[in-house]
Design a protein around this motif. Structure first.
Motif, PDB file in Angstrom:
ATOM      1  N   VAL A  33       4.314 -41.094  13.145  1.00 41.58           N
ATOM      2  CA  VAL A  33       5.338 -42.069  13.571  1.00 41.58           C
ATOM      3  C   VAL A  33       6.395 -41.275  14.338  1.00 41.58           C
ATOM      4  N   PRO A  34       6.501 -41.464  15.657  1.00 42.34           N
ATOM      5  CA  PRO A  34       7.451 -40.661  16.430  1.00 42.34           C
ATOM      6  C   PRO A  34       8.895 -40.846  15.964  1.00 42.34           C
ATOM      7  N   MET A  35       9.249 -42.119  15.624  1.00 45.92           N
ATOM      8  CA  MET A  35      10.638 -42.377  15.232  1.00 45.92           C
ATOM      9  C   MET A  35      10.682 -43.547  14.241  1.00 45.92           C
ATOM     10  N   PHE A  36      11.324 -43.365  13.114  1.00 44.90           N
ATOM     11  CA  PHE A  36      11.428 -44.470  12.155  1.00 44.90           C
ATOM     12  C   PHE A  36      12.552 -45.419  12.564  1.00 44.90           C
ATOM     13  N   VAL A  37      12.310 -46.697  12.434  1.00 45.08           N
ATOM     14  CA  VAL A  37      13.324 -47.709  12.764  1.00 45.08           C
ATOM     15  C   VAL A  37      13.890 -48.241  11.441  1.00 45.08           C
ATOM     16  N   SER A  38      15.232 -48.190  11.319  1.00 49.10           N
ATOM     17  CA  SER A  38      15.889 -48.505  10.033  1.00 49.10           C
ATOM     18  C   SER A  38      15.457 -49.824   9.424  1.00 49.10           C
ATOM     19  N   ASN A  39      15.463 -50.882  10.236  1.00 47.34           N
ATOM     20  CA  ASN A  39      15.234 -52.203   9.636  1.00 47.34           C
ATOM     21  C   ASN A  39      13.802 -52.705   9.815  1.00 47.34           C
TER      22      ASN A  39
END
Ligand code: HEM
Length: 180
Positions: A33-39
């Motif tokens: 996962v390149p970048m986790f998204v908070s919501n």
């Protein structure tokens, strides 16, 4: 769990060990996962894999990493990102602990698919209480210990915790004796 949890792990790792260490952890965990998204929601397994990989790479037991993460969650993630929610939880440690059973009810307003833990307090005395912790997720007791330590630091109130009933030892749920 919501991405904010994995993001917070990333922040903690990068702060203490740098970005290359985080990339190494993700690679070992097999998390692409390149970048986790908070919501956004992610499988719980991802969070467990990240903790396991961090433990294998550092040689520190997973319990130690979860405890450090609990402190980081309170002192950085919660305090810096959700100050109003934390303020609403109480003005001092005993008050905050007594309000803990309702804490995630307010969090649900921001994260409607939250699957929060359940807390209950009993045996409330002037300088101690029993904190009951229920969850469908396994193995997170050290995270709770770290959260409690973080709260002690936040409220500048030295706190001691002891697991007096444990799910891993066959009890129905975990119970902590919390003293301050
Ligand atoms: C503003 C502060 C807080 C926010 C925004 C927050 C939010 C969350 C989120 C998003 C999760 C992941 C669960 C999911 O996505 O379904 C979680 C889990 C959890 N939270 Fe909180 N939380 C906060 C404060 C606290 C505090 C003060 C405690 C206790 C001292 C706590 C105890 C836990 C525990 C133990 C879990 C792990 C999940 C489990 O046991 O099943 N949280 N929280």
């Amino acid at each position: 769990m919501y991405g904010m949890v994995n993001k917070a792990i990333e922040e903690m790792v990068c702060k203490h060990h740098g970005k290359p260490a985080w990339e190494q952890i993700k690679e070992r965990a097999g998390v692409d996962v390149p970048m986790f998204v908070s919501n956004e929601g992610y499988e719980d397994a991802i969070t467990y894999q990240l903790v396991t990989a961090a433990s294998e790479l550092t040689g520190a037991p997973a319990s130690q990493i979860l405890e450090a993460f609990g402190e980081h969650w309170i002192l950085h993630t919660a305090r810096e990102g959700y100050g109003d929610l934390m303020d609403a939880g109480g003005d001092n440690l005993p008050q905050f602990l007594k309000n803990l059973p309702n804490f995630h009810t307010r969090v649900i307003m921001m994260f409607p698919n939250l699957q929060p833990p359940q807390f209950e307090v009993s045996e409330v005395k002037d300088h101690s209480l029993h904190l009951h912790y229920r969850t469908h997720r396994p193995g997170l007791e050290s995270f709770v210990v770290g959260l409690l330590k973080g709260l002690g630091k936040l409220f500048q109130t030295p706190v001691q915790t002891r697991l007096i009933e444990s799910r891993s030892a066959g009890a129905d749920h975990d119970v902590f004796l919390v003293e301050w």
